[in-house]
Enzyme design. Structure first.
Site, mmCIF file in Angstrom:
data_model
loop_
_atom_site.group_PDB
_atom_site.id
_atom_site.type_symbol
_atom_site.label_atom_id
_atom_site.label_comp_id
_atom_site.label_asym_id
_atom_site.label_seq_id
_atom_site.Cartn_x
_atom_site.Cartn_y
_atom_site.Cartn_z
ATOM 1 N N CYS A 77 -6.674 0.995 -9.175
ATOM 2 C CA CYS A 77 -6.783 2.415 -8.838
ATOM 3 C C CYS A 77 -5.526 2.949 -8.158
ATOM 4 C CB CYS A 77 -7.990 2.666 -7.937
ATOM 5 S SG CYS A 77 -7.863 1.885 -6.318
ATOM 6 N N HIS A 81 5.393 9.996 -1.587
ATOM 7 C CA HIS A 81 4.328 11.001 -1.641
ATOM 8 C C HIS A 81 4.780 12.237 -2.411
ATOM 9 C CE1 HIS A 81 1.514 8.936 0.933
ATOM 10 N NE2 HIS A 81 2.430 8.775 1.866
ATOM 11 N N ARG A 97 -15.702 5.936 -2.173
ATOM 12 C CA ARG A 97 -14.993 5.042 -1.248
ATOM 13 C C ARG A 97 -15.366 5.418 0.185
ATOM 14 N NH1 ARG A 97 -8.511 4.741 -1.109
ATOM 15 N NH2 ARG A 97 -8.779 6.779 -0.142
ATOM 16 N N ARG A 135 -12.421 9.957 -2.868
ATOM 17 C CA ARG A 135 -11.899 9.846 -1.498
ATOM 18 C C ARG A 135 -12.757 10.703 -0.560
ATOM 19 N NH1 ARG A 135 -7.211 10.401 -4.782
ATOM 20 N NH2 ARG A 135 -5.885 8.544 -4.728
ATOM 21 N N ARG A 174 6.157 2.279 1.605
ATOM 22 C CA ARG A 174 6.409 3.085 0.411
ATOM 23 C C ARG A 174 6.836 4.505 0.740
ATOM 24 N NH1 ARG A 174 1.907 6.044 -2.006
ATOM 25 N NH2 ARG A 174 0.152 6.179 -0.577
ATOM 26 N N GLU A 207 -6.368 -4.675 -1.420
ATOM 27 C CA GLU A 207 -5.083 -4.064 -1.088
ATOM 28 C C GLU A 207 -4.414 -4.765 0.089
ATOM 29 O OE1 GLU A 207 -5.908 0.026 -0.118
ATOM 30 O OE2 GLU A 207 -7.850 -0.494 0.761
ATOM 31 N N ASN A 216 -1.010 0.645 -4.278
ATOM 32 C CA ASN A 216 -0.066 1.315 -3.384
ATOM 33 C C ASN A 216 0.110 0.531 -2.083
ATOM 34 O OD1 ASN A 216 -0.090 3.243 -5.355
ATOM 35 N ND2 ASN A 216 -1.184 4.777 -4.170
ATOM 36 N N ASP A 217 -1.012 0.177 -1.449
ATOM 37 C CA ASP A 217 -0.933 -0.598 -0.219
ATOM 38 C C ASP A 217 -0.639 -2.063 -0.487
ATOM 39 O OD1 ASP A 217 -1.164 1.206 1.868
ATOM 40 O OD2 ASP A 217 -3.338 1.307 1.719
#
Length: 577
Positions: A504, A190, A333, A297, A467, A433, A456-457
């Protein structure tokens, strides 16, 4: 004496400055006992420190604005929650009251107790949460001793530390710190993601520098290569100034690409969408010529509020994003909130043993029917103001999409009966994901109007590697052969069924991964506006046909090293045409 100390590149940019060394967090406190009649005053001292730290975190959060408030705020909120954890506070109270320990030593003992519990856990995600405990403990210890818990930066300094929290990064940059080097960490953490958004040079995985540098030493760091030079010589300084000048030229050239097409050398158009979570992000995306918003988001509306946002509040946020894009599609989303994000509403469960695998994303929406109804109505109302589509996170299979389609259809019918203007068709897409969704995609792709791959996931679930756990930085990698093959399969399935596919995740924002994604057949990316121009430039320098021809060799690569060699070789070849 000049020394070359290479690390791992995490956020591009060059910096020249004086070292500021922060040693690894440790409470080096000697055992200290207090008299029985001093217990109450010591308890008061401790609780005053807790109050001070709470105020510090509120002040820090209040100073954040725009998208940064949402990116960093959740970490601050998590630490605020830990301050209210009875396991932490009551344990320290008991050590002071019954053990007659000083508050400082009780803090150390309780930290070590909790660390032992976390370190014994089988789950890597939970083991890594000790970092959050340490951040809070460090603040409390500093407050007990009347000095600032958050590191105060000085203009022109380069911070050298074991790790750095996202909230610290934002504050350090505002104080003029020009770069950061950490002993641990991952380019996909992050903090690294935020550093790239802030354009703050960051090098991770460099424990040697922490051991060898002293406050005031001169450093040159290159966040694009990972190279760190301690006490640079004249040639190093000339090279640094040349890189800075070149970076300025590149930035000027990039700014010229704001209205240029995202088109490869051989004429293939690549659609660049923007990820957004605020009006500032949407405005920047529009100014940079993004094709639309590929990921809006919605959870930031929940994270920043003590109460659940009602239909009107959500509708206004979605409508404003649609209006700001002036005819370009906005992808909303649905709520992606879980116990891994510190919402103030109490909506997410706080005691889940493994939040990453818990009640989050579409699972939370389906478990809270009224919440889902409110959000679907807000989305459908916003569709009357311009092109909009809805994206469902954490989809596991067909059942999730059927339920979400039904909820959207019901909302549309209700609103039309009430006389509201609603789009004729609101496309509904699935985020891929979860590995089960990738594997089962052929069985439910007909229920999807589009797909968006959340790498990412997907990477962490495929590789069973959190991660956010810095000790797994080498394992968590999108260059793993399994990740590349799953990406290829999802993209190919979408193409065969004529369903648009976008990536994404964080790799979409990294120009280094663009050749790999183009080779796999991807022609749509959604990324943070901060790197949109760099990705556009890489696309314009690439030859699509050459990369597609090299895809079979990429899919045969047996390991990460072979994929990296493919990427290095074909990036150069593609640019040469």
């Amino acid at each position: 004496m000049r020394q070359l100390l290479p690390g791992t590149a995490a956020a591009r940019g060059c910096a020249l400055g004086q070292a500021r060394v922060r040693l690894p967090h440790a409470l080096d406190v000697e055992e200290t006992k207090i008299a029985a009649d001093a217990v109450e005053s010591e308890l008061q001292r401790f609780h005053t420190a807790v109050t001070t730290v709470r105020a510090e975190m509120r002040e820090l959060r209040d100073r954040l604005h725009g998208a940064l408030a949402h990116e960093v705020g959740e970490f601050i909120d998590l630490h605020a929650m830990l301050l209210d954890d009875p396991e932490l506070l009551s344990g320290i109270d008991a050590l002071i009251r019954t053990g007659h320990y000083s508050a400082d030593y009780a803090l150390r003992l309780q930290r070590n107790r909790l660390a032992a519990v976390f370190e014994s856990m089988d789950d890597a995600y939970l083991r890594s949460r000790i970092d959050d405990i340490d951040q809070v403990i460090g603040r409390l210890h500093a407050a007990l001793n009347s000095h600032h818990a958050v590191l105060q930066g000085v203009s022109g300094e380069i911070l050298i530390t074991d790790s750095v929290a996202p909230a610290e990064l934002a504050q350090l940059q505002s104080q003029g710190v020009v770069g950061v080097v950490t002993a641990g960490g991952s380019p996909l953490s992050h903090s690294a993601i935020l550093a790239r958004s802030l354009h703050l040079p960051l090098v991770v995985g460099n424990p040697q520098l922490l051991q060898k540098a002293n406050d005031g030493d001169v450093l040159v760091i290159d966040g694009g290569t990972g190279l760190v030079i301690l006490e640079p010589n004249a040639a190093d300084l000339r090279a640094h100034h040349a890189r800075v000048a070149e970076a300025r030229r590149e930035r000027r050239q990039l700014n010229r690409l704001r209205r240029e097409p995202s088109r490869t050398r051989d004429g293939v158009d690549v659609k660049l969408w923007a990820n957004a979570e605020s009006r500032d992000d949407v405005s920047e995306a529009h100014a940079l010529g993004a094709a639309g918003v590929g990921l809006y988001r919605t959870e930031f509306l929940f994270l920043g509020s003590q109460v659940l946002p009602d239909e009107d509040a959500q509708f206004r946020a979605y409508r404003d994003a649609v209006l700001a894009m002036t005819g370009r599609t906005v992808t909303i989303r649905t709520l992606d909130l879980g116990a891994d994000k510190a919402d103030k509403t109490g909506l997410a469960l706080r005691d889940e043993p493994n939040p990453a695998l818990g009640l989050r994303g579409v699972r939370l929406s389906l478990a809270r029917p009224e919440l889902l109804r409110t959000q679907m109505r807000a989305i459908a109302r916003a569709s009357g103001y311009g092109p909009l589509r809805a994206l469902v996170p954490m989809v596991s299979g067909a059942e999730d999409m059927h339920a979400m389609r039904a909820a959207l259809t019901t909302a549309v019918h209700e609103l039309r009966a009430e006389g509201c203007e609603v789009a004729e068709h609101i496309p509904l897409g699935a985020m891929i994901e979860v590995p089960s969704a990738a594997l089962a995609l052929p069985s439910f792709i007909n229920d999807c109007d589009f797909l968006s791959i959340g790498t990412n996931d997907l990477v962490q679930y495929l590789l069973a590697a959190d991660r956010t756990n810095e000790s797994l930085g080498e394992l968590y990698s999108p260059l793993h052969p399994a990740v590349v093959r799953v990406l290829h399969d999802v993209i190919r399935t979408g193409q065969r069924r004529q369903v648009p596919v976008t990536v994404c995740g964080e790799i979409a924002a990294d120009p280094n991964f663009v050749p790999l994604l183009l080779a796999l057949g991807l022609t749509e990316l959604s990324l943070h506006p901060a790197t949109l121009l760099e990705v556009r430039q890489t696309i314009r320098e690439s030859t699509h046909a050459r990369l597609r021809a090299a895809a079979p060799a990429l899919l045969r690569a047996p390991n990460r090293a072979a994929i990296q060699r493919w990427l290095t070789r074909n990036t150069l070849a593609s640019a040469q045409g």
